[in-house]
Design a protein around this motif. Structure first.
Motif, PDB file in Angstrom:
ATOM      1  N   PHE A 291     -25.352  50.852  -9.629  1.00  0.00           N
ATOM      2  CA  PHE A 291     -25.911  52.139  -9.194  1.00  0.00           C
ATOM      3  C   PHE A 291     -26.471  52.964 -10.363  1.00  0.00           C
ATOM      4  N   ILE A 292     -25.606  53.403 -11.261  1.00  0.00           N
ATOM      5  CA  ILE A 292     -26.076  54.299 -12.331  1.00  0.00           C
ATOM      6  C   ILE A 292     -26.911  53.509 -13.341  1.00  0.00           C
ATOM      7  N   GLY A 293     -26.453  52.289 -13.644  1.00  0.00           N
ATOM      8  CA  GLY A 293     -27.165  51.458 -14.618  1.00  0.00           C
ATOM      9  C   GLY A 293     -28.609  51.205 -14.202  1.00  0.00           C
ATOM     10  N   SER A 294     -28.845  50.899 -12.922  1.00  0.00           N
ATOM     11  CA  SER A 294     -30.232  50.603 -12.512  1.00  0.00           C
ATOM     12  C   SER A 294     -31.075  51.872 -12.557  1.00  0.00           C
TER      13      SER A 294
ATOM     14  N   HIS B 144     -28.129  37.258 -16.725  1.00  0.00           N
ATOM     15  CA  HIS B 144     -27.046  37.171 -15.753  1.00  0.00           C
ATOM     16  C   HIS B 144     -25.787  36.677 -16.468  1.00  0.00           C
ATOM     17  N   GLY B 145     -24.796  37.552 -16.627  1.00  0.00           N
ATOM     18  CA  GLY B 145     -23.588  37.121 -17.331  1.00  0.00           C
ATOM     19  C   GLY B 145     -22.559  38.225 -17.419  1.00  0.00           C
ATOM     20  N   ASP B 146     -21.429  37.853 -18.030  1.00  0.00           N
ATOM     21  CA  ASP B 146     -20.221  38.690 -18.053  1.00  0.00           C
ATOM     22  C   ASP B 146     -20.044  39.321 -19.440  1.00  0.00           C
ATOM     23  N   ILE B 147     -19.725  40.605 -19.470  1.00  0.00           N
ATOM     24  CA  ILE B 147     -19.487  41.256 -20.779  1.00  0.00           C
ATOM     25  C   ILE B 147     -18.261  40.652 -21.483  1.00  0.00           C
TER      26      ILE B 147
ATOM     27  N   ASP C 271     -25.793  41.728 -16.775  1.00  0.00           N
ATOM     28  CA  ASP C 271     -25.047  42.092 -15.565  1.00  0.00           C
ATOM     29  C   ASP C 271     -24.529  40.824 -14.897  1.00  0.00           C
ATOM     30  N   LYS C 272     -23.298  40.916 -14.429  1.00  0.00           N
ATOM     31  CA  LYS C 272     -22.648  39.763 -13.791  1.00  0.00           C
ATOM     32  C   LYS C 272     -23.094  39.588 -12.336  1.00  0.00           C
ATOM     33  N   LEU C 273     -23.749  40.599 -11.790  1.00  0.00           N
ATOM     34  CA  LEU C 273     -24.136  40.598 -10.371  1.00  0.00           C
ATOM     35  C   LEU C 273     -22.923  40.353  -9.476  1.00  0.00           C
TER      36      LEU C 273
ATOM     37  N   PHE D 265     -22.303  50.282 -19.048  1.00  0.00           N
ATOM     38  CA  PHE D 265     -22.035  50.720 -17.674  1.00  0.00           C
ATOM     39  C   PHE D 265     -21.150  49.710 -16.938  1.00  0.00           C
ATOM     40  N   ALA D 266     -21.136  48.458 -17.403  1.00  0.00           N
ATOM     41  CA  ALA D 266     -20.506  47.382 -16.615  1.00  0.00           C
ATOM     42  C   ALA D 266     -19.054  47.710 -16.329  1.00  0.00           C
ATOM     43  N   ALA D 267     -18.697  47.655 -15.054  1.00  0.00           N
ATOM     44  CA  ALA D 267     -17.311  47.957 -14.670  1.00  0.00           C
ATOM     45  C   ALA D 267     -17.112  47.636 -13.206  1.00  0.00           C
TER      46      ALA D 267
ATOM     47  N   ASN E 186     -17.656  61.223 -20.228  1.00  0.00           N
ATOM     48  CA  ASN E 186     -16.814  61.243 -19.020  1.00  0.00           C
ATOM     49  C   ASN E 186     -17.543  62.081 -17.987  1.00  0.00           C
ATOM     50  N   CYS E 187     -17.965  61.405 -16.930  1.00  0.00           N
ATOM     51  CA  CYS E 187     -18.822  62.085 -15.949  1.00  0.00           C
ATOM     52  C   CYS E 187     -18.117  62.213 -14.600  1.00  0.00           C
ATOM     53  N   SER E 188     -18.558  63.200 -13.844  1.00  0.00           N
ATOM     54  CA  SER E 188     -17.994  63.402 -12.508  1.00  0.00           C
ATOM     55  C   SER E 188     -18.683  62.487 -11.492  1.00  0.00           C
TER      56      SER E 188
ATOM     57  N   HIS F 282     -20.270  54.392 -24.461  1.00  0.00           N
ATOM     58  CA  HIS F 282     -19.394  53.924 -23.380  1.00  0.00           C
ATOM     59  C   HIS F 282     -19.411  54.953 -22.251  1.00  0.00           C
ATOM     60  N   VAL F 283     -19.800  54.491 -21.061  1.00  0.00           N
ATOM     61  CA  VAL F 283     -19.970  55.388 -19.912  1.00  0.00           C
ATOM     62  C   VAL F 283     -18.666  55.429 -19.122  1.00  0.00           C
ATOM     63  N   SER F 284     -18.028  56.597 -19.108  1.00  0.00           N
ATOM     64  CA  SER F 284     -16.723  56.671 -18.431  1.00  0.00           C
ATOM     65  C   SER F 284     -16.706  57.807 -17.406  1.00  0.00           C
TER      66      SER F 284
ATOM     67  N   LEU G  24     -29.748  54.132  -4.542  1.00  0.00           N
ATOM     68  CA  LEU G  24     -29.265  52.855  -5.079  1.00  0.00           C
ATOM     69  C   LEU G  24     -27.747  52.766  -5.252  1.00  0.00           C
ATOM     70  N   GLN G  25     -26.992  53.658  -4.607  1.00  0.00           N
ATOM     71  CA  GLN G  25     -25.527  53.561  -4.708  1.00  0.00           C
ATOM     72  C   GLN G  25     -24.993  52.663  -3.595  1.00  0.00           C
ATOM     73  N   PHE G  26     -24.112  51.769  -3.957  1.00  0.00           N
ATOM     74  CA  PHE G  26     -23.546  50.829  -2.981  1.00  0.00           C
ATOM     75  C   PHE G  26     -22.781  51.613  -1.902  1.00  0.00           C
TER      76      PHE G  26
HETATM   77  P1  NAD Z   1     -21.374  50.013  -9.851  1.00  0.00           P
HETATM   78  O1  NAD Z   1     -20.108  49.422  -9.321  1.00  0.00           O
HETATM   79  O2  NAD Z   1     -22.432  50.452  -8.917  1.00  0.00           O
HETATM   80  O3  NAD Z   1     -22.065  48.962 -10.853  1.00  0.00           O
HETATM   81  C1  NAD Z   1     -21.340  48.214 -11.787  1.00  0.00           C
HETATM   82  C2  NAD Z   1     -22.270  47.127 -12.327  1.00  0.00           C
HETATM   83  O4  NAD Z   1     -21.538  46.373 -13.307  1.00  0.00           O
HETATM   84  C3  NAD Z   1     -22.723  46.120 -11.254  1.00  0.00           C
HETATM   85  O5  NAD Z   1     -24.097  45.849 -11.383  1.00  0.00           O
HETATM   86  C4  NAD Z   1     -21.893  44.880 -11.563  1.00  0.00           C
HETATM   87  O6  NAD Z   1     -22.535  43.663 -11.182  1.00  0.00           O
HETATM   88  C5  NAD Z   1     -21.726  44.986 -13.068  1.00  0.00           C
HETATM   89  N1  NAD Z   1     -20.540  44.272 -13.571  1.00  0.00           N
HETATM   90  C6  NAD Z   1     -19.283  44.287 -13.060  1.00  0.00           C
HETATM   91  N2  NAD Z   1     -18.472  43.511 -13.793  1.00  0.00           N
HETATM   92  C7  NAD Z   1     -19.235  43.011 -14.816  1.00  0.00           C
HETATM   93  C8  NAD Z   1     -18.963  42.168 -15.930  1.00  0.00           C
HETATM   94  N3  NAD Z   1     -17.735  41.672 -16.121  1.00  0.00           N
HETATM   95  N4  NAD Z   1     -19.963  41.863 -16.769  1.00  0.00           N
HETATM   96  C9  NAD Z   1     -21.229  42.354 -16.562  1.00  0.00           C
HETATM   97  N5  NAD Z   1     -21.526  43.145 -15.531  1.00  0.00           N
HETATM   98  C10 NAD Z   1     -20.557  43.491 -14.672  1.00  0.00           C
HETATM   99  O7  NAD Z   1     -20.907  51.186 -10.795  1.00  0.00           O
HETATM  100  P2  NAD Z   1     -21.625  52.591 -11.098  1.00  0.00           P
HETATM  101  O8  NAD Z   1     -21.226  53.565 -10.064  1.00  0.00           O
HETATM  102  O9  NAD Z   1     -23.041  52.354 -11.408  1.00  0.00           O
HETATM  103  O10 NAD Z   1     -20.860  53.000 -12.436  1.00  0.00           O
HETATM  104  C11 NAD Z   1     -21.333  52.586 -13.715  1.00  0.00           C
HETATM  105  C12 NAD Z   1     -20.375  53.074 -14.782  1.00  0.00           C
HETATM  106  O11 NAD Z   1     -20.271  54.490 -14.709  1.00  0.00           O
HETATM  107  C13 NAD Z   1     -18.953  52.545 -14.602  1.00  0.00           C
HETATM  108  O12 NAD Z   1     -18.447  52.246 -15.874  1.00  0.00           O
HETATM  109  C14 NAD Z   1     -18.201  53.702 -13.987  1.00  0.00           C
HETATM  110  O13 NAD Z   1     -16.843  53.682 -14.365  1.00  0.00           O
HETATM  111  C15 NAD Z   1     -18.917  54.889 -14.581  1.00  0.00           C
HETATM  112  N6  NAD Z   1     -18.919  56.113 -13.749  1.00  0.00           N
HETATM  113  C16 NAD Z   1     -19.303  56.051 -12.451  1.00  0.00           C
HETATM  114  C17 NAD Z   1     -19.322  57.230 -11.693  1.00  0.00           C
HETATM  115  C18 NAD Z   1     -19.771  57.233 -10.261  1.00  0.00           C
HETATM  116  O14 NAD Z   1     -19.645  58.270  -9.593  1.00  0.00           O
HETATM  117  N7  NAD Z   1     -20.312  56.160  -9.725  1.00  0.00           N
HETATM  118  C19 NAD Z   1     -18.947  58.447 -12.286  1.00  0.00           C
HETATM  119  C20 NAD Z   1     -18.574  58.453 -13.630  1.00  0.00           C
HETATM  120  C21 NAD Z   1     -18.569  57.277 -14.356  1.00  0.00           C
END
Ligand code: NAD
Ligand code: TYD
Length: 373
Positions: A16-19, A61-64, A37-39, A85-87, A190-192, A135-137, A198-200
């Motif tokens: 979501f945020i990354g794209s 396409h891969g894992d951090i 991104d691991k998709l 962003f990956a998480a 650190n974001c709210s 680092h996005v937290s 594009l949010q799942f």
């Molecule tokens: P999201 O779940 O929409 O996207 C996460 C992306 O990470 C996905 O594309 C997924 O395929 C990829 N991913 C997951 N595991 C992976 C791995 N091992 N290696 C590579 N890629 C991997 O998350 P988001 O909402 O876009 O959040 C992005 C970041 O922002 C996260 O770190 C989250 O903690 C942080 N954040 C999110 C929010 C929010 O409201 N959504 C708020 C504050 C901070």
């Protein structure tokens, strides 16, 4: 002479945020982007379709957590920055299965840090000066606020309450330690709660928009009075770009929307927008679809952020008001049926059934599941 644009390694750039970040940065041509991104279920290449032919966006396409792959990316592309962003990002999923949250958010971030350190140590002095690891937290690392308490600042103690928040807190601590111990030039934000295109649709706002549009129940946990601070995703992305460019190395910045709202207020507002946009809907008024369901275990009551530091040091303020951002978001979901269908796959259906359906375990199951279609 014009300086060549830098290369950034962005992880999780199909989420979501990354794209949104990658699309925005490519539109502004600020950097060449290597997008790792691991998709997982949350990553979607369709979100990146507008830049599918862009030679300055390289998707990997891969894992951090895969050291050799990350090392190879550093060797080949020599990025000037890493934006992580990956998480795994969904609190409810972390309650069902915390392991993958530890694997990606903690172990994966550690791998990325370690490979970044190796690469950083081989750079010239000038290159080291420019290198950044952002680092996005989340604000969830601070835990839950009492109703009258002042919002969290960067010096508030960490008190995570969900496995998701605990895994993000652990990763923040590792990032901090890599700065203090190895001198890696890190930045933490650190974001709210974010919302926008594009949010799942497992998260509150898109879930409610799509359920509402389809006349499905709108499941509100507990009494609906839990408070979140909401920020439009583009505002978050702008803040990140600013922190990357001008943030002080080793520092943490809170990013928030100054829009604390109870969940019931948010869902009622979505219903009002749907009523206006779909005056002929058979589901009017959409608020009649609101259904109170069993509460989330360990459900944090309130989040709120003091964003004075980023305003003072970097001059950042959100541009979008909550109501205008929300209306734009509802319109986006209604207009992008193809994208919505592409993410509502078998995995999505399974999640909805598992979490909201009659088979849901007691701790998260709904009390009025019979109306979930
Ligand atoms: P999201 O779940 O929409 O996207 C996460 C992306 O990470 C996905 O594309 C997924 O395929 C990829 N991913 C997951 N595991 C992976 C791995 N091992 N290696 C590579 N890629 C991997 O998350 P988001 O909402 O876009 O959040 C992005 C970041 O922002 C996260 O770190 C989250 O903690 C942080 N954040 C999110 C929010 C929010 O409201 N959504 C708020 C504050 C901070
Ligand atoms: P969510 O979007 O999952 O984000 P987070 O838990 O990271 O804040 O949830 C936002 C708020 O909405 C949270 O208080 C839980 C609540 N919520 C519901 O009431 N019903 C739902 O179906 C969902 C997904 C969330």
């Amino acid at each position: 002479m014009r300086e060549e644009s830098p290369t950034w390694l962005v992880t999780g750039g199909a989420g979501f945020i990354g794209s949104n970040f990658v699309l925005g940065q490519r539109a502004a041509k600020t950097a060449r982007i290597i997008n790792l991104d691991k998709l997982t279920y949350a990553g979607n290449l369709r979100s990146l379709e507008p830049i599918k032919d862009d030679p300055d966006h390289v998707f990997v396409h891969g894992d951090i957590g895969e050291s050799p792959l990350v090392a190879e990316i550093f060797r080949r592309h020599r990025p000037q920055a890493v934006v992580n962003f990956a998480a795994e990002s969904h609190v409810d999923r972390s309650i069902y299965g915390p392991q993958v949250f530890i694997q990606t958010n903690v172990v994966g971030t550690l791998t990325l840090l370690e490979e970044s350190r190796r690469y950083f140590e081989g750079l010239s002095a000038d290159e080291r000066d420019k290198f950044r690891f952002l680092h996005v937290s989340t604000d969830e690392v601070y835990g839950s606020l009492e109703p009258e308490a002042p919002p969290f600042s960067e010096t508030s103690p960490y008190a995570p309450n969900s496995p998701y928040a605990a895994s993000k807190a652990a990763s923040d601590h590792l990032v901090r330690a890599y700065h203090r111990t190895y001198g890696l030039p890190t930045l933490i934000t650190n974001c709210s709660n974010n919302y926008g295109p594009l949010q799942f649709p497992e998260k509150l706002i898109p879930l409610m928009i799509l359920n509402g549009a389809q006349g499905k129940p709108l499941p509100i946990y507990g009494d609906g009075k839990n408070i979140r601070d909401w920020l439009f995703v583009n505002d978050h992305c702008e803040a990140l770009a600013l922190v990357l460019k001008q943030g002080r190395v080793g520092e943490t910045y809170n990013i928030g929307g100054a829009a604390e709202l109870a969940n019931l207020e948010v869902v009622t507002a979505i219903c009002g927008i749907l009523d206006e946009l779909r005056p002929d809907s058979p589901f009017l008024p959409h608020a009649s679809l609101i259904t109170f369901v069993k509460d989330r275990p360990g459900h944090d009551r309130r989040y709120g952020l003091d964003t004075a530091k980023i305003a003072r040091e970097l001059g950042w303020r959100p541009r979008e008001s909550f109501m205008s951002g929300l209306a734009a978001t509802v319109r986006w979901y209604l207009a992008h049926q193809e994208w919505v269908e592409s993410v509502q796959t078998g995995e999505y259906q399974q999640w909805i059934k598992k979490h909201y359906g009659p088979e849901a375990p007691k701790h998260t199951g709904t009390e009025r599941t019979s109306c979930i279609r």
